[in-house]
Design an enzyme around this catalytic site. Structure first.
Site, PDB file in Angstrom:
ATOM      1  N   TYR A  15      45.379  28.274  54.536  1.00 41.35           N
ATOM      2  CA  TYR A  15      46.152  29.476  54.233  1.00 41.35           C
ATOM      3  C   TYR A  15      45.312  30.750  54.336  1.00 41.35           C
ATOM      4  O   TYR A  15      45.444  31.676  53.523  1.00 41.35           O
ATOM      5  CB  TYR A  15      46.785  29.375  52.837  1.00 41.35           C
ATOM      6  CG  TYR A  15      47.478  28.057  52.585  1.00 41.35           C
ATOM      7  CD1 TYR A  15      48.577  27.682  53.355  1.00 41.35           C
ATOM      8  CD2 TYR A  15      47.022  27.170  51.618  1.00 41.35           C
ATOM      9  CE1 TYR A  15      49.210  26.461  53.149  1.00 41.35           C
ATOM     10  CE2 TYR A  15      47.650  25.942  51.405  1.00 41.35           C
ATOM     11  CZ  TYR A  15      48.742  25.597  52.184  1.00 41.35           C
ATOM     12  OH  TYR A  15      49.354  24.394  51.978  1.00 41.35           O
ATOM     13  N   TYR A 143      58.655  22.743  47.684  1.00 34.91           N
ATOM     14  CA  TYR A 143      57.524  22.573  48.596  1.00 34.91           C
ATOM     15  C   TYR A 143      57.154  21.096  48.599  1.00 34.91           C
ATOM     16  O   TYR A 143      56.992  20.475  47.540  1.00 34.91           O
ATOM     17  CB  TYR A 143      56.319  23.406  48.155  1.00 34.91           C
ATOM     18  CG  TYR A 143      55.075  23.122  48.969  1.00 34.91           C
ATOM     19  CD1 TYR A 143      54.877  23.744  50.207  1.00 34.91           C
ATOM     20  CD2 TYR A 143      54.120  22.214  48.520  1.00 34.91           C
ATOM     21  CE1 TYR A 143      53.752  23.469  50.972  1.00 34.91           C
ATOM     22  CE2 TYR A 143      52.993  21.939  49.278  1.00 34.91           C
ATOM     23  CZ  TYR A 143      52.815  22.566  50.497  1.00 34.91           C
ATOM     24  OH  TYR A 143      51.711  22.281  51.249  1.00 34.91           O
ATOM     25  N   ASP A 244      59.444  13.688  44.500  1.00 34.66           N
ATOM     26  CA  ASP A 244      58.110  14.086  44.948  1.00 34.66           C
ATOM     27  C   ASP A 244      57.263  14.398  43.714  1.00 34.66           C
ATOM     28  O   ASP A 244      57.322  15.496  43.168  1.00 34.66           O
ATOM     29  CB  ASP A 244      58.223  15.298  45.872  1.00 34.66           C
ATOM     30  CG  ASP A 244      56.871  15.807  46.348  1.00 34.66           C
ATOM     31  OD1 ASP A 244      55.836  15.317  45.859  1.00 34.66           O
ATOM     32  OD2 ASP A 244      56.849  16.710  47.210  1.00 34.66           O
ATOM     33  N   LYS A 273      47.546  13.675  45.036  1.00 35.31           N
ATOM     34  CA  LYS A 273      46.714  14.624  44.285  1.00 35.31           C
ATOM     35  C   LYS A 273      45.805  13.954  43.261  1.00 35.31           C
ATOM     36  O   LYS A 273      44.682  13.595  43.556  1.00 35.31           O
ATOM     37  CB  LYS A 273      47.575  15.716  43.653  1.00 35.31           C
ATOM     38  CG  LYS A 273      48.045  16.779  44.653  1.00 35.31           C
ATOM     39  CD  LYS A 273      48.537  18.015  43.969  1.00 35.31           C
ATOM     40  CE  LYS A 273      49.070  19.051  44.950  1.00 35.31           C
ATOM     41  NZ  LYS A 273      48.025  19.642  45.800  1.00 35.31           N
TER      42      LYS A 273
END
Length: 423
Positions: A15, A143, A244, A273
């Site tokens: 990003y 997201y 998710d 994660k």
């Protein structure tokens, strides 16, 4: 050319513009909840390396597990081969997962697990003789990752991937949930999603949603009743439910998985994660027996996915040690303490003119500003206060390691209060 100069000229960070990169800080050490920069400065990591290092850095148990596995073998292909670290990991994941989940498909990263889950859903319906059920329905402000299928279910307008809208699969989007966590549920909140599913259920393979907290889409925390209604709608209209849990899983919201707030079992659940405690990249798509059997009915009779590093033994060993720490149960008190402390110590931000909202749930704290944040300038001010955070958009958020001490958490919160006041 020193490391920072080489980095600025040749290394492309996430990003970040290649032509006008954001400032980069060189880390030479990490221990507990602290990062050490090359210039000797130390900062408290208030976001657990993008929410993954839940037990801090350089944890002796995870170090030992990875080292022991390294002395045996670092990697073997997972096609036609299994090994103890993978078996142990999948057994533990199923023990921790909501009731009814029975199959684990290991993947490389969170985004890839979303790809896997979406492929599972599409192949499931194709094998049930309904190939027309291949679209996804979801909510705005979500997201799910940066790979192509995952991008297609991220918010197409306010998300990070609007540039690619013309080439992504066309999915169905309902308004995001408006009823906040801890507030009364309003029936009207679910109606747009209900109407969308009623109209399109014949072509919808699955509803994919981040349970309870929409993370990178804005750290938005919504009512568990909304997720319950999602499960009911999926059951009513023959649509699969994909939760998710990549960002919310493994205790982050105060439950092992966020869907437990609504007492919901998804058909497919994505995790990543924090799975390895921030040591190595690993993720999984976990599903029910019905989904696994359904995917393998008809042609081609197998699930068509196979990452090269699927089930990597080092990553599985790290994950096993990480989950063993979680299974001791200390995280429950740790996360509850963090939540209570953040609610108290971030509250002054509500009095600042530039702040739009403050939200806290579990070990998640978010301060939403009224205007976009100058990331480089704000990070510099935070670092001067001994704190590492990585804001985005209008959000300055905290996702601390569960082991962060009260004093260190206060330092992080005080820094957030100060910088949002313009100090």
């Amino acid at each position: 050319m020193n490391n920072i100069e080489f980095d600025k000229r040749h290394i492309w960070h996430p990003y970040t513009s290649a032509t006008h990169p954001l400032p980069c800080y060189e880390v030479v050490g990490a221990n507990g909840c602290e990062l050490t920069f090359a210039d000797g400065r130390k900062v408290i990591d208030g976001m657990a390396s993008w929410w993954s290092t839940i037990h801090g850095y350089n944890h002796p148990d995870i170090n030992a597990a990875v080292s022991a596995q390294l002395n045996k073998f670092a990697h073997v292909m997972f096609g036609g081969i299994t090994h103890q670290p993978a078996v142990d990991l999948c057994r533990t994941l199923l023990d921790l997962s909501p009731s009814g989940m029975s199959r684990v498909f290991l993947a490389d990263s969170g985004s890839v697990s979303v790809e896997v889950a979406m492929k599972m859903a599409i192949q499931y319906w194709a094998c049930q003789g309904q190939p027309q059920k291949h679209r996804m329905v979801t909510v705005r402000d979500g997201y799910h990752g940066d790979t192509f299928a995952a991008m297609s279910v991220c918010d197409p307008v306010n998300g990070m991937h609007s540039l690619f809208e013309g080439v992504l699969a066309k999915q169905l989007f309902a308004p995001s949930p408006q009823c906040r966590f801890g507030h009364p549920f309003v029936e009207d909140d679910i109606l747009p999603l209900q109407e969308l599913i009623e109209r399109h259920h014949h072509e919808i393979a699955a509803l994919i949603i981040e349970p309870i907290v929409q993370n990178t889409g804005g750290i938005r925390m919504y009512s568990p009743e909304y997720l319950k209604r999602c499960r009911q709608l999926c059951d009513q209209y023959d649509v699969l439910l994909i939760c998710d849990e990549i960002a919310t899983g493994f205790g982050r919201t105060g439950k092992m998985f966020a869907c437990e707030h609504a007492d919901v079992t998804p058909d497919i659940m994505c995790v990543g994660k924090a799975l390895t405690g921030g040591y190595l990249s690993l993720a999984a798509a976990i599903c029910t027996e019905d989904i696994a059997n359904g995917v393998c009915q008809g042609e081609p009779g197998v699930f068509m996915h196979g990452p090269t590093f699927m089930g990597n033994p080092l990553a599985c060993a790290a994950a096993n040690a990480n989950l063993a720490i979680l299974n001791k149960g200390n995280w429950v008190q740790q996360v509850a303490r963090i939540e209570q402390q953040m609610k108290i110590e971030l509250a002054p931000c509500n009095n600042h003119e530039a702040v739009a909202d403050v939200r806290v749930l579990g070990a998640i704290g978010a301060v939403e500003m009224k205007a976009p944040i100058n990331v480089a300038r704000l990070q510099e001010r935070l670092i001067k206060r001994g704190v590492w955070l990585r804001p985005f958009g209008k959000l300055l958020y905290m996702m601390p390691p569960y082991i962060l001490s009260e004093d260190a958490l206060s330092q992080v919160a005080e820094a957030v209060v100060a910088v949002t006041a313009g100090e």
